[in-house]
Design a protein around this motif. Structure first.
Motif, PDB file in Angstrom:
ATOM      1  N   VAL A  68     -23.357 -46.221  40.628  1.00  0.00           N
ATOM      2  CA  VAL A  68     -23.205 -45.731  39.260  1.00  0.00           C
ATOM      3  C   VAL A  68     -22.594 -46.851  38.438  1.00  0.00           C
ATOM      4  O   VAL A  68     -21.534 -47.383  38.777  1.00  0.00           O
ATOM      5  CB  VAL A  68     -22.321 -44.471  39.207  1.00  0.00           C
ATOM      6  CG1 VAL A  68     -22.049 -44.064  37.767  1.00  0.00           C
ATOM      7  CG2 VAL A  68     -22.979 -43.340  39.972  1.00  0.00           C
ATOM      8  N   ASP A  69     -23.274 -47.233  37.377  1.00  0.00           N
ATOM      9  CA  ASP A  69     -22.799 -48.273  36.468  1.00  0.00           C
ATOM     10  C   ASP A  69     -22.177 -47.585  35.258  1.00  0.00           C
ATOM     11  O   ASP A  69     -22.836 -46.810  34.568  1.00  0.00           O
ATOM     12  CB  ASP A  69     -23.970 -49.156  36.046  1.00  0.00           C
ATOM     13  CG  ASP A  69     -23.536 -50.333  35.198  1.00  0.00           C
ATOM     14  OD1 ASP A  69     -22.394 -50.791  35.370  1.00  0.00           O
ATOM     15  OD2 ASP A  69     -24.347 -50.788  34.370  1.00  0.00           O
ATOM     16  N   SER A  70     -20.898 -47.842  35.025  1.00  0.00           N
ATOM     17  CA  SER A  70     -20.168 -47.181  33.959  1.00  0.00           C
ATOM     18  C   SER A  70     -19.679 -48.206  32.935  1.00  0.00           C
ATOM     19  O   SER A  70     -19.105 -49.227  33.312  1.00  0.00           O
ATOM     20  CB  SER A  70     -18.982 -46.423  34.561  1.00  0.00           C
ATOM     21  OG  SER A  70     -18.286 -45.749  33.560  1.00  0.00           O
ATOM     22  N   HIS A  71     -19.958 -47.926  31.664  1.00  0.00           N
ATOM     23  CA  HIS A  71     -19.515 -48.799  30.574  1.00  0.00           C
ATOM     24  C   HIS A  71     -18.778 -47.973  29.532  1.00  0.00           C
ATOM     25  O   HIS A  71     -19.194 -46.874  29.185  1.00  0.00           O
ATOM     26  CB  HIS A  71     -20.709 -49.479  29.883  1.00  0.00           C
ATOM     27  CG  HIS A  71     -21.378 -50.488  30.724  1.00  0.00           C
ATOM     28  ND1 HIS A  71     -20.878 -51.742  30.938  1.00  0.00           N
ATOM     29  CD2 HIS A  71     -22.531 -50.438  31.436  1.00  0.00           C
ATOM     30  CE1 HIS A  71     -21.681 -52.417  31.718  1.00  0.00           C
ATOM     31  NE2 HIS A  71     -22.705 -51.632  32.046  1.00  0.00           N
ATOM     32  N   ARG A  72     -17.706 -48.525  29.011  1.00  0.00           N
ATOM     33  CA  ARG A  72     -16.959 -47.870  27.938  1.00  0.00           C
ATOM     34  C   ARG A  72     -17.063 -48.746  26.699  1.00  0.00           C
ATOM     35  O   ARG A  72     -16.689 -49.918  26.721  1.00  0.00           O
ATOM     36  CB  ARG A  72     -15.503 -47.680  28.346  1.00  0.00           C
ATOM     37  CG  ARG A  72     -14.711 -46.912  27.328  1.00  0.00           C
ATOM     38  CD  ARG A  72     -13.448 -46.337  27.970  1.00  0.00           C
ATOM     39  NE  ARG A  72     -12.648 -45.662  27.001  1.00  0.00           N
ATOM     40  CZ  ARG A  72     -12.847 -44.411  26.605  1.00  0.00           C
ATOM     41  NH1 ARG A  72     -13.820 -43.707  27.114  1.00  0.00           N
ATOM     42  NH2 ARG A  72     -12.056 -43.853  25.708  1.00  0.00           N
ATOM     43  N   ARG A  73     -17.574 -48.154  25.632  1.00  0.00           N
ATOM     44  CA  ARG A  73     -17.752 -48.888  24.382  1.00  0.00           C
ATOM     45  C   ARG A  73     -17.633 -47.923  23.216  1.00  0.00           C
ATOM     46  O   ARG A  73     -18.204 -46.834  23.247  1.00  0.00           O
ATOM     47  CB  ARG A  73     -19.145 -49.538  24.385  1.00  0.00           C
ATOM     48  CG  ARG A  73     -19.369 -50.470  23.245  1.00  0.00           C
ATOM     49  CD  ARG A  73     -20.685 -51.191  23.363  1.00  0.00           C
ATOM     50  NE  ARG A  73     -20.675 -52.008  24.567  1.00  0.00           N
ATOM     51  CZ  ARG A  73     -21.751 -52.409  25.212  1.00  0.00           C
ATOM     52  NH1 ARG A  73     -22.932 -52.047  24.793  1.00  0.00           N
ATOM     53  NH2 ARG A  73     -21.665 -53.161  26.288  1.00  0.00           N
ATOM     54  N   GLY A  82     -15.318 -46.037  22.341  1.00  0.00           N
ATOM     55  CA  GLY A  82     -14.709 -44.771  22.700  1.00  0.00           C
ATOM     56  C   GLY A  82     -15.598 -43.850  23.518  1.00  0.00           C
ATOM     57  O   GLY A  82     -15.203 -42.744  23.843  1.00  0.00           O
ATOM     58  N   LEU A  83     -16.799 -44.284  23.831  1.00  0.00           N
ATOM     59  CA  LEU A  83     -17.727 -43.480  24.615  1.00  0.00           C
ATOM     60  C   LEU A  83     -17.956 -44.126  25.974  1.00  0.00           C
ATOM     61  O   LEU A  83     -18.046 -45.348  26.079  1.00  0.00           O
ATOM     62  CB  LEU A  83     -19.070 -43.339  23.903  1.00  0.00           C
ATOM     63  CG  LEU A  83     -19.049 -42.651  22.546  1.00  0.00           C
ATOM     64  CD1 LEU A  83     -20.425 -42.733  21.908  1.00  0.00           C
ATOM     65  CD2 LEU A  83     -18.628 -41.203  22.697  1.00  0.00           C
ATOM     66  N   THR A  84     -18.070 -43.319  27.001  1.00  0.00           N
ATOM     67  CA  THR A  84     -18.375 -43.818  28.342  1.00  0.00           C
ATOM     68  C   THR A  84     -19.820 -43.483  28.673  1.00  0.00           C
ATOM     69  O   THR A  84     -20.238 -42.332  28.556  1.00  0.00           O
ATOM     70  CB  THR A  84     -17.446 -43.185  29.390  1.00  0.00           C
ATOM     71  OG1 THR A  84     -16.096 -43.489  29.042  1.00  0.00           O
ATOM     72  CG2 THR A  84     -17.736 -43.716  30.771  1.00  0.00           C
ATOM     73  N   THR A  85     -20.569 -44.494  29.059  1.00  0.00           N
ATOM     74  CA  THR A  85     -21.959 -44.332  29.446  1.00  0.00           C
ATOM     75  C   THR A  85     -22.083 -44.610  30.932  1.00  0.00           C
ATOM     76  O   THR A  85     -21.611 -45.638  31.411  1.00  0.00           O
ATOM     77  CB  THR A  85     -22.865 -45.307  28.666  1.00  0.00           C
ATOM     78  OG1 THR A  85     -22.669 -45.106  27.271  1.00  0.00           O
ATOM     79  CG2 THR A  85     -24.320 -45.103  29.013  1.00  0.00           C
ATOM     80  N   GLU A  86     -22.707 -43.687  31.649  1.00  0.00           N
ATOM     81  CA  GLU A  86     -22.926 -43.866  33.081  1.00  0.00           C
ATOM     82  C   GLU A  86     -24.416 -43.858  33.370  1.00  0.00           C
ATOM     83  O   GLU A  86     -25.150 -43.007  32.861  1.00  0.00           O
ATOM     84  CB  GLU A  86     -22.250 -42.756  33.876  1.00  0.00           C
ATOM     85  CG  GLU A  86     -20.748 -42.776  33.794  1.00  0.00           C
ATOM     86  CD  GLU A  86     -20.105 -41.676  34.603  1.00  0.00           C
ATOM     87  OE1 GLU A  86     -18.974 -41.899  35.050  1.00  0.00           O
ATOM     88  OE2 GLU A  86     -20.722 -40.607  34.777  1.00  0.00           O
TER      89      GLU A  86
END
Length: 137
Positions: free
Chosen positions: A92-97, A99-103
């Motif tokens: 699972v690749d998780s990015h926070r940008r 204020g939102l977290t995208t997985e």
């Protein structure tokens, strides 16, 4: 027969996401009809784009299926079977940008990488990744 049902799982695009894409298609279509010049062009392109995405979701709603023999990935390019031996990594690749977290679920199969969001799978990607890891021999 119960063992066969339990050993096969499918993840599909949620109906509400398909409905939102269809509504976007209609809205952009109305804007294209009502618009002129650049607005007509942009709304027309958006209508075609939303229409293609909606059509794909209606024709092939199942994005990922897994069984004892491997995975079946469905997308714009059609269906592809991937044996478990060809799967190098599931993560699972998780990015926070902003204020939102995208997985994203990332399935690395040699020269191919398949990415899925919760909008493709209808479930949180962490749950799908855990299920795939349990199914993988």
């Amino acid at each position: 027969m119960a063992g066969v049902e339990e050993s096969r799982h499918e993840w599909r695009v949620p109906r509400r996401i398909v409905a939102l894409k269809a509504a976007g298609t209609m809205l952009c279509g109305v804007l294209a009809i009502a618009g002129d010049g650049p607005q007509l062009f942009l709304a027309g392109v958006a209508t075609v784009g939303f229409g293609l995405l909606t059509g794909r979701d209606l024709v092939a709603p199942v994005r990922l299926a897994a069984g004892q023999d491997g995975l079946v990935v469905t997308g714009f390019s059609g269906r592809e079977r991937i044996s478990w031996n060809d799967v190098d990594r599931i993560r699972v690749d998780s990015h926070r940008r902003y204020g939102l977290t995208t997985e994203l679920l990332e399935i690395d199969a040699g020269e191919q990488i398949h990415l899925f969001s919760r909008f493709d799978l209808g479930e949180p990607v962490v749950d799908v990744a855990e299920m795939l890891m349990r199914m993988r021999p």
